[in-house]
Design an enzyme around this catalytic site. Structure first.
Site, PDB file in Angstrom:
ATOM      1  N   GLY A  63       0.803  -1.218   0.000  1.00 39.41           N
ATOM      2  CA  GLY A  63       0.000   0.000   0.000  1.00 39.41           C
ATOM      3  C   GLY A  63       0.836   1.268   0.000  1.00 39.41           C
ATOM      4  O   GLY A  63       0.553   2.205  -0.747  1.00 39.41           O
ATOM      5  N   SER A  87      -7.172  -9.195  -2.777  1.00 44.92           N
ATOM      6  CA  SER A  87      -7.531  -8.215  -1.738  1.00 44.92           C
ATOM      7  C   SER A  87      -6.518  -7.084  -1.639  1.00 44.92           C
ATOM      8  O   SER A  87      -6.779  -6.071  -0.995  1.00 44.92           O
ATOM      9  CB  SER A  87      -7.648  -8.920  -0.384  1.00 44.92           C
ATOM     10  OG  SER A  87      -6.385  -9.450  -0.009  1.00 44.92           O
ATOM     11  N   ASN A  88      -5.334  -7.214  -2.260  1.00 45.57           N
ATOM     12  CA  ASN A  88      -4.342  -6.133  -2.255  1.00 45.57           C
ATOM     13  C   ASN A  88      -4.745  -5.000  -3.205  1.00 45.57           C
ATOM     14  O   ASN A  88      -4.333  -3.852  -3.050  1.00 45.57           O
ATOM     15  CB  ASN A  88      -2.973  -6.630  -2.743  1.00 45.57           C
ATOM     16  CG  ASN A  88      -2.369  -7.734  -1.874  1.00 45.57           C
ATOM     17  OD1 ASN A  88      -1.626  -8.563  -2.380  1.00 45.57           O
ATOM     18  ND2 ASN A  88      -2.678  -7.753  -0.584  1.00 45.57           N
ATOM     19  N   LEU A  89      -5.526  -5.344  -4.237  1.00 44.85           N
ATOM     20  CA  LEU A  89      -5.730  -4.405  -5.346  1.00 44.85           C
ATOM     21  C   LEU A  89      -6.570  -3.196  -4.946  1.00 44.85           C
ATOM     22  O   LEU A  89      -6.607  -2.199  -5.663  1.00 44.85           O
ATOM     23  CB  LEU A  89      -6.379  -5.127  -6.534  1.00 44.85           C
ATOM     24  CG  LEU A  89      -5.560  -6.317  -7.084  1.00 44.85           C
ATOM     25  CD1 LEU A  89      -6.332  -7.023  -8.184  1.00 44.85           C
ATOM     26  CD2 LEU A  89      -4.201  -5.853  -7.595  1.00 44.85           C
ATOM     27  N   GLN A  90      -7.229  -3.266  -3.797  1.00 50.70           N
ATOM     28  CA  GLN A  90      -8.038  -2.156  -3.285  1.00 50.70           C
ATOM     29  C   GLN A  90      -7.173  -0.940  -2.975  1.00 50.70           C
ATOM     30  O   GLN A  90      -7.638   0.178  -2.906  1.00 50.70           O
ATOM     31  CB  GLN A  90      -8.800  -2.659  -2.039  1.00 50.70           C
ATOM     32  CG  GLN A  90      -9.429  -1.624  -1.155  1.00 50.70           C
ATOM     33  CD  GLN A  90      -8.716  -1.562   0.192  1.00 50.70           C
ATOM     34  OE1 GLN A  90      -7.544  -1.939   0.298  1.00 50.70           O
ATOM     35  NE2 GLN A  90      -9.400  -1.058   1.201  1.00 50.70           N
ATOM     36  N   ARG A  91      -5.865  -1.125  -2.809  1.00 49.40           N
ATOM     37  CA  ARG A  91      -4.971  -0.015  -2.439  1.00 49.40           C
ATOM     38  C   ARG A  91      -3.572  -0.096  -3.030  1.00 49.40           C
ATOM     39  O   ARG A  91      -2.881   0.904  -3.107  1.00 49.40           O
ATOM     40  CB  ARG A  91      -4.856   0.064  -0.913  1.00 49.40           C
ATOM     41  CG  ARG A  91      -4.213  -1.162  -0.313  1.00 49.40           C
ATOM     42  CD  ARG A  91      -4.487  -1.316   1.176  1.00 49.40           C
ATOM     43  NE  ARG A  91      -3.885  -2.546   1.666  1.00 49.40           N
ATOM     44  CZ  ARG A  91      -4.378  -3.769   1.477  1.00 49.40           C
ATOM     45  NH1 ARG A  91      -5.496  -3.924   0.794  1.00 49.40           N
ATOM     46  NH2 ARG A  91      -3.773  -4.833   1.939  1.00 49.40           N
ATOM     47  N   ASP A 138       4.844  -3.668   6.672  1.00 49.04           N
ATOM     48  CA  ASP A 138       3.557  -3.795   7.352  1.00 49.04           C
ATOM     49  C   ASP A 138       3.715  -4.548   8.663  1.00 49.04           C
ATOM     50  O   ASP A 138       2.754  -5.060   9.202  1.00 49.04           O
ATOM     51  CB  ASP A 138       2.549  -4.514   6.446  1.00 49.04           C
ATOM     52  CG  ASP A 138       3.022  -5.919   6.091  1.00 49.04           C
ATOM     53  OD1 ASP A 138       4.144  -6.288   6.483  1.00 49.04           O
ATOM     54  OD2 ASP A 138       2.267  -6.636   5.418  1.00 49.04           O
ATOM     55  N   CYS A 175      -3.328  -4.628   8.517  1.00 43.26           N
ATOM     56  CA  CYS A 175      -4.455  -4.272   7.645  1.00 43.26           C
ATOM     57  C   CYS A 175      -5.400  -5.454   7.450  1.00 43.26           C
ATOM     58  O   CYS A 175      -6.615  -5.287   7.349  1.00 43.26           O
ATOM     59  CB  CYS A 175      -3.948  -3.841   6.269  1.00 43.26           C
ATOM     60  SG  CYS A 175      -3.106  -2.262   6.286  1.00 43.26           S
ATOM     61  N   CYS A 222      17.581   6.514  24.525  1.00 47.96           N
ATOM     62  CA  CYS A 222      16.905   5.632  23.549  1.00 47.96           C
ATOM     63  C   CYS A 222      17.643   4.297  23.441  1.00 47.96           C
ATOM     64  O   CYS A 222      18.862   4.262  23.313  1.00 47.96           O
ATOM     65  CB  CYS A 222      16.884   6.332  22.179  1.00 47.96           C
ATOM     66  SG  CYS A 222      16.334   5.263  20.835  1.00 47.96           S
TER      67      CYS A 222
HETATM   68 ZN   LIG Z   1      16.536   6.719  19.092  1.00 48.61          ZN
END
Ligand SMILES: [Zn+2]
Length: 377
Positions: free
Chosen positions: A150, A178-182, A239, A298, A355
């Site tokens: 997507g 079902s991928n073709l929708q987006r 994803d 998704c 971090c």
């Molecule tokens: Zn960082």
């Protein structure tokens, strides 16, 4: 200097250079993006795929033509065609431009766009912020797109249209209906075929002058370093969290900017991580992945088909800005879009001094729940 018997198919770069000094024509059959980076002195450009159409630009058949490409493979094909078409003295420069340069023969960067490029990128050339030098910069640029789904679909199409010269698109999956929708890179007829190859076909149909590398693979610890290594910018169209943390770590290690995008139902996010001093990384924002139940994909949660079109296009815009060094990147900022109210909100993303991704080495650790998956070195 017409020869009586056809000469060898190949000629070494040194003798080729001398023959050019004696009137032979050196024909560079690479793509314009490669040519822009540098070409042998005295060479003229006709890409391999354009040879037949551009035959009127070739010298008379009695002229010795020496074809050159990057490594000698395409020039060998060019010579086959040239000999069959009457240039019986055509030869291929062995080892191509790589060996030409390695042997210290003269070459120079090319700074002009040809007629096709001038027409194709005319609206870019009108922008002072892009212009000819910016367009050449795009043509010389390399972008790694992870995911031909997507987000990757609109991003890749716009990058190809914009003339980003080398695109590498990585995706392990095959196209589902079902991928073709987006996922607008793919076509109904491609259901069941690999997304990477389908993407390559679509991108070259849009802009045949690019180099598009299709990699049908999952990004993993073993390949992420080499995939990221030669990219100028990495575009995250993944994803799943495992791939996203892995990419973030690899981009951190290689100091490459990562253009992040994510979608969920009606909402999306875009930001730019890394690639500059004091830039936050993905883990400054999300130190650890959420529990699986809190992060449905998704397939489980659904997504408005056009939403990845919006977010992926924003990612393409950020990528082009980074490549050109223009504007203000979304670094240290997270853009959030909600398509229901069509609202765009911007959140500040400061760098987190503790971090676990980009903080001091003593504080670094793999993301919880993903084990050693995300520490590529
Ligand atoms: Zn960082």
């Amino acid at each position: 200097m017409r020869l009586h018997a056809p000469p060898d198919l190949e000629i070494d770069p040194g003798p080729a250079h001398r023959l050019v000094g004696q009137g032979a024509v050196l024909l560079d059959v690479r793509e314009p993006g490669e040519w822009a980076l540098g070409a042998p002195d005295g060479a003229s450009l006709i890409a391999l795929g354009d040879l037949e159409a551009a035959a009127t630009r070739l010298p008379p058949p009695e002229t010795p033509v020496l074809a050159i490409c990057a490594s000698g493979r395409r020039s060998a094909q060019a010579v086959q065609w040239l000999r069959a078409a009457g240039w019986s003295a055509a030869r291929s420069v062995a080892g191509g431009f790589e060996r030409w340069r390695a042997e210290g023969l003269p070459w120079a960067p090319r700074s002009t766009l040809d007629a096709d490029a001038r027409e194709r990128y005319a609206r870019h050339l009108l922008l002072p912020e892009v212009g000819e030098s910016g367009q050449l910069r795009l043509l010389r640029s390399r972008v790694l797109l992870v995911g031909a789904g997507g987000l990757g679909s609109p991003a890749a199409l716009y990058l190809a249209a914009a003339g980003v010269g080398s695109l590498r698109i990585v995706d392990p999956d095959v196209i589902e209906r079902s991928n073709l929708q987006r996922q607008i890179l793919h076509r109904d007829a491609g259901v069941g075929l690999p997304k990477a190859a389908s993407a390559r076909e679509a991108l070259l149909a849009l802009n045949p002058r690019l180099s598009v590398d299709a990699v049908q693979a999952r990004v993993d610890v073993g390949n992420v370093g080499s995939l990221v290594a030669d990219a100028d910018v990495v575009l995250d169209g993944t994803d799943n969290f495992a791939a996203r943390y892995l990419l973030d770590a690899a981009c951190q290690a290689a100091s490459k900017p990562l253009v992040y995008g994510a979608i969920h139902r009606f909402e999306g996010q875009v930001s730019v991580f890394g690639g500059a001093d004091a830039s936050p990384c993905y883990r400054c924002l999300f130190p650890d992945p959420p529990a699986v139940r809190d992060a449905p994909d998704c397939a489980a949660a659904g997504v408005l088909g056009v939403l990845p079109g919006i977010v992926g296009s924003l990612q393409a815009a950020e990528t082009i800005k980074l490549l050109l060094g223009i504007g203000v990147p979304l670094r240290g900022r997270l853009l959030h879009v909600d398509a229901r109210g069509m609202t765009f909100r911007e959140l500040r993303v400061p760098r987190d001094p503790s971090c676990p991704g980009c903080g001091p080495p003593s504080l670094r650790r793999p993301p919880l729940g993903l084990g050693s998956l995300c520490t590529p070195r």
